[in-house]
Design a protein around this motif. Structure first.
Motif, short mmCIF file in Angstrom:
data_model
loop_
_atom_site.label_atom_id
_atom_site.label_comp_id
_atom_site.label_asym_id
_atom_site.label_seq_id
_atom_site.Cartn_x
_atom_site.Cartn_y
_atom_site.Cartn_z
N THR A 79 -25.15 -7.09 -77.98
CA THR A 79 -24.78 -5.77 -77.47
C THR A 79 -25.75 -5.38 -76.37
O THR A 79 -26.91 -5.79 -76.40
CB THR A 79 -24.82 -4.72 -78.61
N THR A 80 -25.28 -4.61 -75.40
CA THR A 80 -26.20 -4.10 -74.38
C THR A 80 -26.43 -2.61 -74.59
O THR A 80 -27.55 -2.13 -74.59
CB THR A 80 -25.64 -4.35 -72.97
N THR A 94 -21.10 -2.65 -79.56
CA THR A 94 -20.71 -3.77 -80.43
C THR A 94 -21.41 -3.63 -81.78
O THR A 94 -20.83 -3.94 -82.83
CB THR A 94 -21.05 -5.11 -79.75
N ILE A 129 -18.63 -7.78 -73.29
CA ILE A 129 -18.53 -8.36 -71.94
C ILE A 129 -19.31 -7.48 -70.96
O ILE A 129 -19.23 -6.26 -70.99
CB ILE A 129 -17.05 -8.42 -71.50
N LYS A 138 -16.33 0.90 -74.70
CA LYS A 138 -16.66 2.28 -74.40
C LYS A 138 -17.18 2.37 -72.97
O LYS A 138 -17.79 1.42 -72.48
CB LYS A 138 -17.76 2.68 -75.39
#
Ligand SMILES: Cc1cc2nc3c(=O)[nH]c(=O)nc-3n(C[C@H](O)[C@H](O)[C@H](O)COP(=O)(O)O)c2cc1C
Length: 175
Positions: free
Chosen positions: A10-11, A15, A58, A126
């Protein structure tokens, strides 16, 4: 009761939010679950889990390099157990791009790896423009403009279908 591992990348944390919802559903079904950021996955003994799920978002058209590396290094053990992969991206907000068969990032990812996930899912992510730095915000707004998504810089919108996430949690419990 199964002992289930979810490895995620996740960034901005979305996620992980999805993983937390999966954890809830999977634990409610009587299983034990461990969530691990792919960045900390080297300390994990994959052999000690009954099922393994990988989830990744992504960013600029790609899942994180750490996910490719993890999948490459562990393809054999992944293949030896019930397993699943899910991707998170905003293209999946479009109904015609939100299934494993139609999501372009998932299709591309599967062509790039040797692991063949037994179960697949696609979740819309999101957009929270205020959270991004200037360059990312400008790039995503441009991409949204091209793809007819929201461009207002105040936008904070979650496209995720949480019922779909919960349904996937039940699939993982049963797989
Ligand atoms: C810098 C940046 C680049 C992104 N690139 C893409 C992209 O190429 N395609 C897409 O569908 N979504 C893209 N997204 C949307 C993310 O996949 C989405 O925000 C997701 O919820 C992020 O999940 P995470 O917080 O777990 O990283 C991008 C988001 C950001 C901030």
């Amino acid at each position: 009761m199964a002992n289930i591992l979810i490895i995620y990348s996740t960034t901005d944390g979305h996620t992980r939010e999805i993983c937390l919802r999966l954890k809830q559903v999977i634990e409610d079904a009587g299983n034990q679950i461990t969530l691990v950021d792919v960045g900390h996955s080297s300390a994990i003994d994959l052999g000690s889990f009954d099922k393994i799920v990988i989830g990744a978002s992504i960013r600029y058209g790609k899942h994180s390099p750490a996910i490719y590396e993890f999948v490459k290094e562990n393809a054999r053990v992944l293949d030896s157990k019930p397993n699943a992969f899910f991707t998170v991206n905003v293209v999946a907000r479009k109904p015609e791009k939100n299934t494993p068969e139609t999501n372009p990032y998932l299709k591309k990812f599967l062509k790039q790896i040797t692991w063949k996930p037994k179960t697949l899912a696609v979740f819309a992510g999101k957009i929270d423009y205020q959270r991004y730095g200037f360059v990312d915000r400008s790039m995503i707004r441009f991409i949204m403009w091209i793809t007819k998504g929201p461009t207002d810089p105040a936008t904070n919108i979650e496209f995720t279908d949480w019922d779909k996430v919960e349904a996937f949690g039940r699939v993982v419990s049963d797989m």
